[in-house]
Structures are given as structure tokens and as C-alpha cells.
Design a protein around this motif. Structure first.
Motif, PDB file in Angstrom:
ATOM      1  N   ALA A  57       0.838  -1.207   0.000  1.00 48.82           N
ATOM      2  CA  ALA A  57       0.000   0.000   0.000  1.00 48.82           C
ATOM      3  C   ALA A  57       0.874   1.258   0.000  1.00 48.82           C
ATOM      4  O   ALA A  57       0.576   2.234  -0.687  1.00 48.82           O
ATOM      5  N   GLU A  58       1.961   1.245   0.763  1.00 47.35           N
ATOM      6  CA  GLU A  58       2.870   2.396   0.808  1.00 47.35           C
ATOM      7  C   GLU A  58       3.575   2.577  -0.535  1.00 47.35           C
ATOM      8  O   GLU A  58       3.775   3.706  -0.982  1.00 47.35           O
ATOM      9  N   LEU A  59       3.948   1.475  -1.169  1.00 43.56           N
ATOM     10  CA  LEU A  59       4.579   1.558  -2.489  1.00 43.56           C
ATOM     11  C   LEU A  59       3.606   2.122  -3.527  1.00 43.56           C
ATOM     12  O   LEU A  59       3.995   2.930  -4.374  1.00 43.56           O
ATOM     13  N   GLY A  76       5.088  10.755   4.578  1.00 41.00           N
ATOM     14  CA  GLY A  76       3.916  10.139   5.196  1.00 41.00           C
ATOM     15  C   GLY A  76       2.963   9.605   4.154  1.00 41.00           C
ATOM     16  O   GLY A  76       3.223   9.650   2.952  1.00 41.00           O
ATOM     17  N   SER A  77       1.852   9.105   4.638  1.00 41.77           N
ATOM     18  CA  SER A  77       0.879   8.488   3.734  1.00 41.77           C
ATOM     19  C   SER A  77      -0.064   9.538   3.153  1.00 41.77           C
ATOM     20  O   SER A  77      -0.257  10.609   3.728  1.00 41.77           O
ATOM     21  N   VAL A  78      -0.640   9.195   2.014  1.00 47.88           N
ATOM     22  CA  VAL A  78      -1.552  10.128   1.347  1.00 47.88           C
ATOM     23  C   VAL A  78      -2.837  10.255   2.148  1.00 47.88           C
ATOM     24  O   VAL A  78      -3.248   9.328   2.851  1.00 47.88           O
ATOM     25  N   ALA A  79      -3.466  11.404   2.036  1.00 50.25           N
ATOM     26  CA  ALA A  79      -4.724  11.658   2.731  1.00 50.25           C
ATOM     27  C   ALA A  79      -5.865  11.016   1.948  1.00 50.25           C
ATOM     28  O   ALA A  79      -5.827  10.969   0.717  1.00 50.25           O
ATOM     29  N   PRO A  80      -6.875  10.516   2.644  1.00 51.07           N
ATOM     30  CA  PRO A  80      -8.018   9.943   1.923  1.00 51.07           C
ATOM     31  C   PRO A  80      -8.777  11.049   1.184  1.00 51.07           C
ATOM     32  O   PRO A  80      -8.780  12.209   1.611  1.00 51.07           O
ATOM     33  N   LEU A  81      -9.382  10.687   0.063  1.00 50.44           N
ATOM     34  CA  LEU A  81     -10.178  11.670  -0.679  1.00 50.44           C
ATOM     35  C   LEU A  81     -11.404  12.046   0.132  1.00 50.44           C
ATOM     36  O   LEU A  81     -12.013  11.186   0.785  1.00 50.44           O
ATOM     37  N   PRO A  82     -11.808  13.300   0.115  1.00 45.38           N
ATOM     38  CA  PRO A  82     -12.976  13.725   0.904  1.00 45.38           C
ATOM     39  C   PRO A  82     -14.265  13.178   0.296  1.00 45.38           C
ATOM     40  O   PRO A  82     -14.338  12.905  -0.906  1.00 45.38           O
ATOM     41  N   ASP A  83     -15.276  13.019   1.146  1.00 42.88           N
ATOM     42  CA  ASP A  83     -16.580  12.544   0.674  1.00 42.88           C
ATOM     43  C   ASP A  83     -17.341  13.635  -0.057  1.00 42.88           C
ATOM     44  O   ASP A  83     -18.001  13.388  -1.043  1.00 42.88           O
ATOM     45  N   GLY A  84     -17.255  14.846   0.444  1.00 44.15           N
ATOM     46  CA  GLY A  84     -18.009  15.949  -0.157  1.00 44.15           C
ATOM     47  C   GLY A  84     -17.086  16.981  -0.777  1.00 44.15           C
ATOM     48  O   GLY A  84     -15.870  16.805  -0.856  1.00 44.15           O
ATOM     49  N   SER A  85     -17.683  18.064  -1.203  1.00 43.41           N
ATOM     50  CA  SER A  85     -16.921  19.150  -1.806  1.00 43.41           C
ATOM     51  C   SER A  85     -16.206  19.943  -0.723  1.00 43.41           C
ATOM     52  O   SER A  85     -16.725  20.146   0.366  1.00 43.41           O
ATOM     53  N   LEU A  86     -15.019  20.389  -1.027  1.00 47.42           N
ATOM     54  CA  LEU A  86     -14.279  21.255  -0.111  1.00 47.42           C
ATOM     55  C   LEU A  86     -14.285  22.698  -0.596  1.00 47.42           C
ATOM     56  O   LEU A  86     -13.492  23.518  -0.147  1.00 47.42           O
ATOM     57  N   ASP A  95       1.057   4.129  -2.866  1.00 45.22           N
ATOM     58  CA  ASP A  95       0.903   5.551  -2.541  1.00 45.22           C
ATOM     59  C   ASP A  95       2.077   6.360  -3.082  1.00 45.22           C
ATOM     60  O   ASP A  95       1.898   7.430  -3.670  1.00 45.22           O
ATOM     61  N   GLN A  96       3.285   5.844  -2.907  1.00 50.49           N
ATOM     62  CA  GLN A  96       4.484   6.527  -3.390  1.00 50.49           C
ATOM     63  C   GLN A  96       4.457   6.668  -4.909  1.00 50.49           C
ATOM     64  O   GLN A  96       4.770   7.725  -5.454  1.00 50.49           O
ATOM     65  N   ALA A  97       4.052   5.607  -5.593  1.00 52.70           N
ATOM     66  CA  ALA A  97       3.968   5.647  -7.058  1.00 52.70           C
ATOM     67  C   ALA A  97       2.909   6.632  -7.513  1.00 52.70           C
ATOM     68  O   ALA A  97       3.112   7.383  -8.478  1.00 52.70           O
ATOM     69  N   LEU A  98       1.766   6.657  -6.821  1.00 52.11           N
ATOM     70  CA  LEU A  98       0.690   7.597  -7.164  1.00 52.11           C
ATOM     71  C   LEU A  98       1.154   9.033  -6.994  1.00 52.11           C
ATOM     72  O   LEU A  98       0.944   9.877  -7.877  1.00 52.11           O
ATOM     73  N   VAL A  99       1.803   9.330  -5.873  1.00 55.42           N
ATOM     74  CA  VAL A  99       2.297  10.687  -5.612  1.00 55.42           C
ATOM     75  C   VAL A  99       3.278  11.100  -6.701  1.00 55.42           C
ATOM     76  O   VAL A  99       3.178  12.183  -7.280  1.00 55.42           O
ATOM     77  N   GLU A 100       4.222  10.235  -7.014  1.00 55.15           N
ATOM     78  CA  GLU A 100       5.250  10.573  -7.994  1.00 55.15           C
ATOM     79  C   GLU A 100       4.666  10.781  -9.386  1.00 55.15           C
ATOM     80  O   GLU A 100       4.934  11.786 -10.036  1.00 55.15           O
ATOM     81  N   GLU A 101       3.862   9.846  -9.859  1.00 55.24           N
ATOM     82  CA  GLU A 101       3.313   9.948 -11.215  1.00 55.24           C
ATOM     83  C   GLU A 101       2.349  11.129 -11.351  1.00 55.24           C
ATOM     84  O   GLU A 101       2.397  11.865 -12.328  1.00 55.24           O
ATOM     85  N   ALA A 102       1.477  11.312 -10.374  1.00 59.01           N
ATOM     86  CA  ALA A 102       0.522  12.421 -10.441  1.00 59.01           C
ATOM     87  C   ALA A 102       1.232  13.765 -10.406  1.00 59.01           C
ATOM     88  O   ALA A 102       0.908  14.676 -11.168  1.00 59.01           O
TER      89      ALA A 102
END
Length: 172
Positions: free
Chosen positions: A4-6, A132-142, A8-15
Motif C-alpha cells: 500500500a505504501e509503495l 507520510g501516507s496520502v490523505a483519503p479523498l474527501p466525501d463531499g466538496s471542499l 501511494d508513493q507511485a501515485l504521488v510521484e506519477e501524479a
């Protein structure tokens, strides 16, 4: 590192690599700010706080920040990750490498090739390293409500305007 950490790391880097802008909220800053960047050696590199460059409020050496990356095609939020902020020493080997990458991405620089000398003397170059780990996506609009203002973009049509427009057409 867990799978899961790997991921997350790949998602952060590619995005972050593919996005032209990231939204960064430094510690103590009132709101996140859109900043251009480059991804270099495992971190988002920024240049700013100088004449003609982007402001970097709340980003201090040794501090922390929250980085939100948007989708390049749709503009929606992809990932939010915590970052450790470090300022690169001007003229150091790390600084030179980061500036070489930043220079290629800087659009509409007022001074062209002299830009790196200006950055050396008047600007800060920062690295935002995922911490650290990525934050979960919010349920509603911010989305925040607009600040109240007496300024308006549209007013009621004056009562006599339709008659004036009709008279103008009859003359032709």
C-alpha cells in the motif's frame, strides 16, 4: 515498505510529475496556493519569493506542507500528500541540479538566460519531499463559499433599455 505504501508513493510521484500545477498549503498559511513545479529526484522543486516569481507563503526550511495534485486533463483532485520542506543552499550541487530542471519549465521569464543568476541572488529554491501516507479523498466538496463583497457582475436591466433597443432597430 508495504505494498500500500509503495502504491501511494507511485501515485504521488506519477501524479505530481504529470501535473503542471500543485496546490500547496504551508504551515500557518491561510489557504492553499497554486504553484508551478518540477519533479526532480523524488521531490517537487519550486522557485519563488523573488521579483517576478511566485510567492511561497508559509513554506519554511524544516517546515511541513500539504500538497494537493490535480488531474491534468479533468482538473479534479487526484491525491493529497504531506511534505517536508527543505530550502536548497544557493549554488550547491543540489541547487544547481534543481535549477537546471526548473529553468526548462519556467515560462515567460523576463530575463531569459540571466534568470538563474537572479534566482541565485534573490529567490528561494525549495524541495517538497513526500513525508507520510496520502490523505483519503474527501466525501463531499471542499469548495469554500465566496467572500462577501459589494462588487457585482450583473445588475438589473434598466426599464427604458428595451425601448431604446427597439427604436434603434427601426431606424435601419
Amino acid at each position: 515498505m508495504t505494498s500500500a505504501e509503495l502504491l501511494d508513493q507511485a501515485l504521488v510521484e506519477e501524479a505530481t510529475k504529470k501535473s503542471g500545477l500543485i496546490w500547496v498549503k504551508g504551515a500557518g498559511a491561510p489557504a492553499a496556493r497554486a504553484l508551478w513545479h518540477v519533479w526532480h529526484e523524488g521531490a517537487a522543486c519550486l522557485v519563488g519569493d523573488g521579483p517576478g516569481e511566485q510567492p511561497l507563503p508559509g513554506l519554511v526550511d524544516g517546515g511541513s506542507a500539504e500538497v494537493t495534485v490535480r488531474s491534468k486533463d479533468k482538473g479534479g483532485r487526484l491525491v493529497t500528500w504531506p511534505a517536508a520542506v527543505s530550502e536548497l543552499a544557493p549554488g550547491s550541487e543540489e541547487w544547481e541540479a534543481a535549477v537546471a530542471e526548473l529553468k526548462g519549465k519556467r515560462l515567460n521569464a523576463p530575463d531569459g538566460e540571466a534568470m538563474t543568476r537572479r534566482w541565485l541572488s534573490e529567490c528561494r529554491v525549495l524541495r517538497l519531499v513526500p513525508a507520510g501516507s496520502v490523505a483519503p479523498l474527501p466525501d463531499g466538496s471542499l469548495a469554500a463559499a465566496p467572500v462577501t463583497s459589494p462588487a457585482t457582475t450583473r445588475r438589473a436591466v434598466p426599464a427604458g433599455l428595451p425601448r431604446l433597443l427597439i427604436k434603434g432597430r427601426k431606424r435601419k
